[in-house]
Design an enzyme around this catalytic site. Structure first.
Site: not given
Length: 253
Positions: A36, A159
């Site tokens: 992450d 997106y």
């Protein structure tokens, strides 16, 4: 595929769908690495589940390679990759201020689509030279698309394109990696109670949930993780995109 004892990498594992997936895999006995960009969140989840954390920008080749090397040194060669890292943005192709900035489109495609492919190529290379399991399998790779890949709404051009690209990758990559015994799958979630949606007012969440036929509520991250587990354990499931959306079909806006 057996999860217990297998090394699993989860990108975006510091929150939301990724964190739920990391917890579920650890609960099944996997040795989990959290990858992450958010160090605080990633380290917290890794500490909670007894896993390993490596900072990783999935779209950056050097950052991803370093994270994989760190995870390999700590846990061993991965047998599972779950790609949950991604970003979202809302912008019209032509808005009040003119055309959508091209760099805004590029940023989303780079993070979501290129980042997913980057992790697939790097991890698949490691899986391909690992010793095969009892059934000849060497690994499972799961990506995260979205229902927006099929019913993108106004303002979701970037997106939807990025998630549509992930969906389109699934079958050709599954076909290519089949010779190594690596399965490739994608989940296309609908509206889930991620940190972003959870911060919305209750009435807004209720309005979103009302569009979902059944159950008429936002999905729980644990339900996403439950599907990940089922996909990994079912050796005959390959090259497939599974919608997880309560029969939701997005409207134009």
């Amino acid at each position: 595929m057996r999860i217990d004892g297998t090394v699993a990498l989860v990108t975006g594992g510091g929150s939301g769908l990724g964190a739920a997936t990391a917890r579920a895999l650890a609960g099944r006995g996997a040795r989990v690495a959290i990858l992450d960009v958010n160090v605080g969140h990633g380290e917290a989840v890794a500490s909670e589940i007894g896993g390993h954390f490596a900072r990783c920008d999935v779209a950056d080749p050097a950052s991803a390679a370093e994270a994989l090397a760190s995870s390999r040194a700590a846990l061993g060669t991965p047998g599972i990759l779950v790609n949950c890292a991604g970003i979202g943005t809302a912008a019209r192709v032509v808005g009040r201020d003119g055309p959508m900035p091209l760099d805004a489109f590029e940023r989303v495609v780079r993070a979501n689509l290129i980042g997913t492919f980057n992790m697939i190529r790097l991890v698949a290379a490691e899986m391909s030279v690992a010793a095969p399991g009892p059934n000849g399998g060497r690994g499972v790779i799961i990506a995260t698309a979205s229902v927006a890949a099929f019913e993108g709404q106004i303002g979701q051009a970037a997106y939807a394109a990025s998630k549509g690209g992930i969906a389109a990758l699934t079958l050709p990559v599954a076909r290519e990696l089949a010779r190594f015994g690596i399965r490739v799958l994608t989940i296309a979630p609908g509206l889930f109670k991620t940190p972003l949606l959870a911060e919305l007012p209750e009435e807004t969440q209720a309005a979103l949930a009302s569009a979902i036929p059944y159950p008429s509520r936002l999905g729980e991250p644990a339900e996403f993780a439950q599907l990940v587990i089922a996909m990994i354990e079912n050796d005959y499931l390959n090259g497939e995109i599974v919608r997880l959306d309560g029969a939701l079909r997005m409207q134009s806006k």
